[in-house]
Motif scaffolding. Structure first.
Motif, PDB file in Angstrom:
ATOM      1  N   GLY A  29       0.846  -1.177   0.000  1.00  0.00           N
ATOM      2  CA  GLY A  29       0.000   0.000   0.000  1.00  0.00           C
ATOM      3  C   GLY A  29       0.885   1.231   0.000  1.00  0.00           C
ATOM      4  O   GLY A  29       2.096   1.150   0.226  1.00  0.00           O
ATOM      5  N   LEU A  30       0.292   2.384  -0.275  1.00  0.00           N
ATOM      6  CA  LEU A  30       1.031   3.641  -0.318  1.00  0.00           C
ATOM      7  C   LEU A  30       0.355   4.661   0.584  1.00  0.00           C
ATOM      8  O   LEU A  30      -0.867   4.718   0.633  1.00  0.00           O
ATOM      9  N   VAL A  31       1.150   5.471   1.273  1.00  0.00           N
ATOM     10  CA  VAL A  31       0.603   6.584   2.040  1.00  0.00           C
ATOM     11  C   VAL A  31       0.643   7.798   1.116  1.00  0.00           C
ATOM     12  O   VAL A  31       1.723   8.268   0.746  1.00  0.00           O
ATOM     13  N   LEU A  32      -0.532   8.278   0.698  1.00  0.00           N
ATOM     14  CA  LEU A  32      -0.628   9.370  -0.266  1.00  0.00           C
ATOM     15  C   LEU A  32      -1.464  10.514   0.284  1.00  0.00           C
ATOM     16  O   LEU A  32      -2.272  10.325   1.181  1.00  0.00           O
ATOM     17  N   THR A  33      -1.270  11.699  -0.301  1.00  0.00           N
ATOM     18  CA  THR A  33      -2.126  12.833   0.020  1.00  0.00           C
ATOM     19  C   THR A  33      -3.307  12.837  -0.947  1.00  0.00           C
ATOM     20  O   THR A  33      -3.300  12.119  -1.951  1.00  0.00           O
ATOM     21  N   GLY A  34      -4.295  13.653  -0.682  1.00  0.00           N
ATOM     22  CA  GLY A  34      -5.498  13.707  -1.513  1.00  0.00           C
ATOM     23  C   GLY A  34      -5.227  14.085  -2.951  1.00  0.00           C
ATOM     24  O   GLY A  34      -5.786  13.495  -3.884  1.00  0.00           O
ATOM     25  N   THR A  35      -4.350  15.078  -3.167  1.00  0.00           N
ATOM     26  CA  THR A  35      -4.080  15.506  -4.536  1.00  0.00           C
ATOM     27  C   THR A  35      -3.301  14.437  -5.314  1.00  0.00           C
ATOM     28  O   THR A  35      -3.457  14.330  -6.531  1.00  0.00           O
ATOM     29  N   GLU A  36      -2.505  13.632  -4.611  1.00  0.00           N
ATOM     30  CA  GLU A  36      -1.788  12.541  -5.279  1.00  0.00           C
ATOM     31  C   GLU A  36      -2.780  11.492  -5.789  1.00  0.00           C
ATOM     32  O   GLU A  36      -2.664  11.002  -6.910  1.00  0.00           O
ATOM     33  N   VAL A  37      -3.759  11.169  -4.966  1.00  0.00           N
ATOM     34  CA  VAL A  37      -4.762  10.179  -5.356  1.00  0.00           C
ATOM     35  C   VAL A  37      -5.555  10.698  -6.555  1.00  0.00           C
ATOM     36  O   VAL A  37      -5.794   9.963  -7.523  1.00  0.00           O
ATOM     37  N   LYS A  38      -5.926  11.971  -6.534  1.00  0.00           N
ATOM     38  CA  LYS A  38      -6.685  12.543  -7.653  1.00  0.00           C
ATOM     39  C   LYS A  38      -5.858  12.533  -8.930  1.00  0.00           C
ATOM     40  O   LYS A  38      -6.368  12.254 -10.007  1.00  0.00           O
ATOM     41  N   SER A  39      -4.583  12.819  -8.822  1.00  0.00           N
ATOM     42  CA  SER A  39      -3.702  12.791  -9.979  1.00  0.00           C
ATOM     43  C   SER A  39      -3.565  11.360 -10.513  1.00  0.00           C
ATOM     44  O   SER A  39      -3.566  11.138 -11.729  1.00  0.00           O
ATOM     45  N   LEU A  40      -3.470  10.386  -9.608  1.00  0.00           N
ATOM     46  CA  LEU A  40      -3.387   8.979 -10.025  1.00  0.00           C
ATOM     47  C   LEU A  40      -4.681   8.531 -10.688  1.00  0.00           C
ATOM     48  O   LEU A  40      -4.654   7.751 -11.647  1.00  0.00           O
ATOM     49  N   PRO A  67       2.586  13.585 -11.049  1.00  0.00           N
ATOM     50  CA  PRO A  67       2.503  15.023 -11.330  1.00  0.00           C
ATOM     51  C   PRO A  67       1.497  15.730 -10.431  1.00  0.00           C
ATOM     52  O   PRO A  67       0.556  15.109  -9.925  1.00  0.00           O
ATOM     53  N   GLU A  68       1.702  17.023 -10.265  1.00  0.00           N
ATOM     54  CA  GLU A  68       0.780  17.812  -9.444  1.00  0.00           C
ATOM     55  C   GLU A  68      -0.612  17.751 -10.043  1.00  0.00           C
ATOM     56  O   GLU A  68      -0.780  17.715 -11.259  1.00  0.00           O
ATOM     57  N   TYR A  69      -1.621  17.788  -9.178  1.00  0.00           N
ATOM     58  CA  TYR A  69      -3.021  17.765  -9.606  1.00  0.00           C
ATOM     59  C   TYR A  69      -3.361  19.125 -10.209  1.00  0.00           C
ATOM     60  O   TYR A  69      -3.096  20.170  -9.604  1.00  0.00           O
ATOM     61  N   ALA A  70      -3.925  19.107 -11.407  1.00  0.00           N
ATOM     62  CA  ALA A  70      -4.179  20.358 -12.149  1.00  0.00           C
ATOM     63  C   ALA A  70      -5.098  21.305 -11.383  1.00  0.00           C
ATOM     64  O   ALA A  70      -4.877  22.521 -11.377  1.00  0.00           O
TER      65      ALA A  70
END
Length: 159
Positions: A29-40, A67-70
């Motif tokens: 599993g990965l520990v991600l922030t919200g914008t990372e998940v949206k970008s994925l 990449p950063e979430y637009a």
């Protein structure tokens, strides 16, 4: 809202199997922030320069580019930050022991969503020498030529 089922591939490191002998694979599993998940979820990521290490009993993933979430604001994430991998303690201990051997490394092979959660498949790998790569290419080419010859022979028999 129903959860996703199955495996939705985001990114794959195809060259890893060419450059390394993959000895063992692990799903983390990965520990991600919200914008990372949206970008994925938009299907954007690159595993090309990525690798994993174990520091102080914790597994970390380095240099994977998300990449950063637009539509992100000041809460946006850094594209190549280190990310914590979620593994069982026994798996971390086993990997720590194996990584003591020289020439072994942890390489990310695939990044995907499984039942709505971001997962990364890492492989315990040993680097291939140049002649190993050439030999693998030659074997693949020989196998392809043999299959072509067999299918041509089958076509001739049918006539």
């Amino acid at each position: 809202m129903a959860k996703e089922t199955g495996r939705k591939l985001i990114a794959q490191h195809k060259k890893a199997r060419h450059d390394y002998h993959i000895l063992d694979t692990y799903e983390c599993g990965l520990v991600l922030t919200g914008t990372e998940v949206k970008s994925l979820r938009q299907g954007r990521a690159s595993l090309v320069d990525g690798f994993a290490q174990i520091n102080d009993g914790e597994a970390w993933l380095y240099h994977v580019h998300i990449p950063e979430y637009a539509q992100g604001t000041w809460t946006n994430h850094a594209a190549r930050r280190k990310r914590k991998l979620l593994l069982h303690r026994s798996e971390i201990d086993k990997l720590t022991g194996k990584l003591q051997e020289t020439g072994l490394t942890l390489v990310p092979l695939a990044l995907y969503f499984k039942e709505g959660r971001a997962k990364v498949e890492i492989g315990l790998a040993r680097g291939k020498k140049e002649y190993d790569k050439r030999q693998a290419l030659r074997e693949r080419q020989d196998r392809r030529e043999a299959e072509r010859a067999m299918s041509a022979a089958r076509r001739r028999q049918r006539r």
